[in-house]
Enzyme design. Structure first.
Site, PDB file in Angstrom:
ATOM      1  N   ASP A  40       0.851  -1.182   0.000  1.00 26.86           N
ATOM      2  CA  ASP A  40       0.000   0.000   0.000  1.00 26.86           C
ATOM      3  C   ASP A  40       0.892   1.239   0.000  1.00 26.86           C
ATOM      4  OD1 ASP A  40       0.902   0.313   2.590  1.00 26.86           O
ATOM      5  OD2 ASP A  40      -1.006  -0.202   3.530  1.00 26.86           O
ATOM      6  N   ASP A  62      -5.729   2.071  -1.715  1.00 27.69           N
ATOM      7  CA  ASP A  62      -4.312   2.051  -2.074  1.00 27.69           C
ATOM      8  C   ASP A  62      -3.709   0.667  -1.848  1.00 27.69           C
ATOM      9  OD1 ASP A  62      -4.608   2.324   0.725  1.00 27.69           O
ATOM     10  OD2 ASP A  62      -2.557   3.086   0.915  1.00 27.69           O
TER      11      ASP A  62
END
Length: 529
Positions: A403, A446
């Protein structure tokens, strides 16, 4: 004197004549009833395929407008001011729309594909389609209206463009000419017979497409004369076919099918006399022939009727077989040059296009719209193939869970548009960091996943992780200045015999958590057991 032999002969002859006439008449009556059901089913199937094709065409046109929105940089400051060159640059819009216009948030015309001279002179903020789009904050398909540019009936497909604060900066509108464009013309060739026709209306009864131009944009409920009862039933949600009277009183097979988006109603009218002209002639000939030639005429009449029905019956069986999955759509691709062959080839063409549309929709359902990467659904679908390959080659499988560090802060400080650009650039760098045989997915937000195949544990995986970290650390030029971005990676590797998506994701997530505990901008490799 009439002998018993003569009386018996006469009685037998009369009995044979009567039996042949009744059998021939009844047989053709049954055949006609079956043929009504066959043609009604075929008309409904054709109309269903036509509705699916038009639905796909609407989706395609909405997608074209979204490509223009992408060209406007997602509503960046001043982007709507460049609307005119943007729509002129997309030349394919001229083939799909009668016109493409752009309005600012007040309704002022700021872009016009066909008549740029109107820019700045038209304020259409009071139009229902403009107000509905502003109110709903999403694209829509307008009610039909008469275009001021062409004086012909059109609909408008709208798509809003949002600025970085989430407000509507401008609205794109693509108009479709209902009277002359290829929109309904694509299915016009499927009209039944010589005198049959197709029509379309809204669920409120407004006529959108009809062979009689004088009826366009009139409502079937307020037109002169009584509305057809089957049409009223279709406006209330009924779909199917029935044998009834059309608006002008002609007995016909009338069929209805509702589209999904927009919720328009497609209909077809197939006059009974034309649909069954051959059967009616055969019935008369069979009855007259039975009266004249008795058994011979009856047999000939039955043979003719059976010959007439056989191709249509075979086509009906093929429709049922395709619906039940026992045959492919290739059975519709007939070589015969008659009407049945043309009907079969039309079914084949529509079925092929529908299948292509379904394939495209299935691909979109497994693709992340922002980055173009596979989504969670595609990861779940492909992990079995990846596991099979690993088992075949006896190689381990490694899953990397990544992420973007402090991504929420990027969104909060710079806005979601910049956040989206970061994710797009991040996905490009991930693709560049791995081999073409590796698989990159975006799960949500993300969160990204990379599945690495044919990799040995140790140095090779360390090298991949360092390459990703190095590529990510390079400045992101998604704002006026350079933006520094880092990533945290959790890697989990397992033996070819233990590939299980849930276990790999949990192990990689734990490794990712360990990386964040150490301060982020790094990686952790663990073996999943």
């Amino acid at each position: 004197m009439v002998t018993l032999r003569q009386r018996l002969t006469a009685a037998l002859t009369l009995l044979v004549l009567l039996t042949c006439a009744l059998v021939a008449g009844w047989s053709l009556h049954v055949a006609k009833r079956e043929m009504v059901a066959t043609i009604g089913t075929q008309q409904f199937d054709l109309l269903s395929a036509s509705a699916a094709y038009l639905d796909a065409d609407v989706v395609h046109m909405q997608a074209l407008l979204r490509t223009v929105i992408d060209g406007l940089a997602g509503g960046a400051p001043g982007a709507c001011g460049r609307a005119q060159p943007s729509i002129e640059r997309h030349t394919v819009l001229r083939n799909e729309f009668f016109n493409v216009t752009v309005f600012d948030a007040t309704g002022l015309l700021i872009g016009d594909m066909r008549n740029p001279a109107r820019i700045g002179t038209k304020a259409l903020g009071s139009r229902p389609y403009f107000q509905d789009t502003m109110r709903s904050r999403k694209g829509l398909i307008s009610e039909p209206f008469v275009s001021a540019l062409s004086n012909r009936p059109v609909i408008l497909i709208t798509e809003p463009v949002f600025d970085s604060q989430g407000n509507i900066a401008c609205i794109l509108g693509g108009s479709v000419d209902l009277s002359q464009s290829a929109f309904f013309g694509q299915i016009s060739r499927l009209r039944p017979g010589r005198t049959g026709y197709l029509f379309a209306l809204t669920r409120d009864g407004l006529i959108l497409h009809h062979p009689d131009p004088s009826r366009l944009l009139k409502n079937v409920l307020t037109e002169q004369g009584t509305a057809v009862s089957s049409t009223v039933a279709a406006m209330h949600g009924w779909e199917g076919w029935k044998l009834g009277r059309s608006k002008n009183g002609t007995l016909a097979i009338i069929t209805y099918k509702r589209m999904r988006n927009p919720e328009w109603i497609l209909g077809s009218v197939y006059p009974f006399d034309e649909a069954f002209s051959g059967v009616n002639a055969a019935q008369r000939a069979a009855i007259i022939g039975a009266a004249l030639v008795a058994l011979c005429a009856g047999l000939v009449g039955w043979f003719v009727t059976d010959s007439l029905l056989r191709p249509l019956q075979r086509l009906r069986w093929n429709v049922v077989a395709v619906e039940e999955g026992r045959e492919s759509i290739e059975v519709f691709n007939l070589d015969s040059r008659d009407e049945v062959g043309a009907l079969g080839r039309a079914l084949y063409s529509l079925s092929t296009k529908r299948k292509e549309a379904e394939t495209k929709l299935a691909h979109l359902a497994m693709t992340d719209a922002l980055t173009g990467l596979g989504n969670r659904r595609r990861l779940q679908a492909e992990i079995h193939e990846i596991a099979a390959t690993a088992e075949k080659l006896r190689t381990p499988v490694t899953l990397a869970f990544l992420d973007v560090d402090h991504f929420k802060s990027i969104n909060d400080r710079l806005g979601h548009d910049v956040g989206d650009l970061v994710l797009m650039e991040f996905s490009l760098r991930l693709r560049a960091a791995v081999k073409s045989t590796d698989h990159v997915f975006r799960l949500a937000g993300d969160e990204f996943v990379i599945v690495l195949e044919h990799r040995e544990a140790g140095v090779d995986l360390d090298a991949v992780a360092h390459k990703i970290l190095d590529l990510t650390r390079a400045p992101f030029f998604v704002t006026d200045g350079a933006l520094l971005v880092t990533t945290s990676i959790g890697m989990a590797t397992c033996d070819w015999s233990d590939v299980e998506l849930g276990a790999l994701l949990r192990c990689a997530d734990e490794a990712l958590y360990a990386t964040k505990q150490r301060g982020r901008d790094g990686f952790t490799l663990r073996t999943c057991r």
